[in-house]
Design a protein around this motif. Sequence first.
Motif, short mmCIF file in Angstrom:
data_model
loop_
_atom_site.label_atom_id
_atom_site.label_comp_id
_atom_site.label_asym_id
_atom_site.label_seq_id
_atom_site.Cartn_x
_atom_site.Cartn_y
_atom_site.Cartn_z
N UNK A 1 0.81 -1.22 0.00
CA UNK A 1 0.00 0.00 0.00
C UNK A 1 0.84 1.27 0.00
N UNK A 2 2.15 1.12 0.00
CA UNK A 2 3.05 2.27 -0.05
C UNK A 2 4.02 2.08 -1.20
N UNK A 3 4.08 3.03 -2.10
CA UNK A 3 4.98 2.91 -3.24
C UNK A 3 6.42 3.13 -2.80
N UNK A 4 7.33 2.36 -3.35
CA UNK A 4 8.72 2.52 -3.00
C UNK A 4 9.50 1.23 -3.18
N UNK A 5 10.68 1.21 -2.66
CA UNK A 5 11.54 0.04 -2.77
C UNK A 5 11.20 -0.97 -1.69
N UNK A 6 11.08 -2.24 -2.06
CA UNK A 6 10.81 -3.30 -1.10
C UNK A 6 12.08 -4.08 -0.85
N UNK A 7 12.50 -4.11 0.39
CA UNK A 7 13.69 -4.89 0.78
C UNK A 7 14.90 -4.55 -0.08
N UNK A 8 15.01 -3.28 -0.46
CA UNK A 8 16.15 -2.84 -1.25
C UNK A 8 16.11 -3.25 -2.71
N UNK A 9 15.00 -3.80 -3.17
CA UNK A 9 14.90 -4.28 -4.55
C UNK A 9 14.10 -3.30 -5.40
N UNK A 10 14.78 -2.54 -6.21
CA UNK A 10 14.13 -1.61 -7.12
C UNK A 10 13.30 -2.38 -8.16
N UNK A 11 12.09 -1.89 -8.41
CA UNK A 11 11.26 -2.47 -9.45
C UNK A 11 10.49 -3.71 -9.05
N UNK A 12 10.62 -4.16 -7.79
CA UNK A 12 9.93 -5.38 -7.38
C UNK A 12 8.42 -5.19 -7.41
N UNK A 13 7.95 -4.05 -6.95
CA UNK A 13 6.51 -3.81 -6.97
C UNK A 13 5.96 -3.84 -8.39
N UNK A 14 6.63 -3.14 -9.29
CA UNK A 14 6.15 -3.08 -10.68
C UNK A 14 6.12 -4.48 -11.30
N UNK A 15 7.18 -5.25 -11.06
CA UNK A 15 7.24 -6.61 -11.61
C UNK A 15 6.14 -7.49 -11.03
#
Length: 212
Positions: A140-154
């Motif tokens: 529910x919050x946009x940003x980096x997850x666990x230091x992984x850029x682009x994980x949400x988008x993927x």
Amino acid sequence: MLAHFVPLDPVSRHAYALSCEHLPPAILNHSLRVWVYAATLSGLEKLSSSRLPLLFTACILHDIGATPAFSNLDSEKLQRFEIEGADAAASLLREAGDSSFSQDDIEEVWRAIALHSTPQIPERMGGLVRIVRLAVLSDFQRGTVAGKEGLQEETETHFERLEIEKVLGDAVVQQALRSRVPEAKAPAASWPHDLLRAHREYPEWEGVNKGF
């Protein structure tokens, strides 16, 4: 594709089947995204791989209490949806009869689900409780997850959002309104209460619940 995302052990598959049977698509996709983020976070939290079925069960069933099948509106004691979901997950683990899961394991899954919408406290508890809370926040919050850029988008290319904020908010509110005592399903100082109060303050609003 599911073989890549869902663990192959019997308990995880049972939990996944239960979620597919009862969760609407938006909440099912949300729960799968939460699992992807939790699995990523589990490495940083140094969670043992043997506990991944417990983590998956907590993630995939964390909102099952918001569904009609697990609302228990006829129960003498009405409970908020997070507790109903926690009870359902604990029952599934007990019925699985897997001797590798202790009572402490089951109780930790229960706490992870029961506290997933509670701010600040689960983040300090560690283990499954902390991971599930952080994974829910990540969705529910946009940003980096666990230091992984682009994980949400993927992740969202596999499991689309499908207006999850509106679907989940409406489900929690409607469950409370269908109960004989809405304030029991949405007690004061809880997230369900915030949603119910916002619904009552803006009854004509058709967008995402303002208390979300």
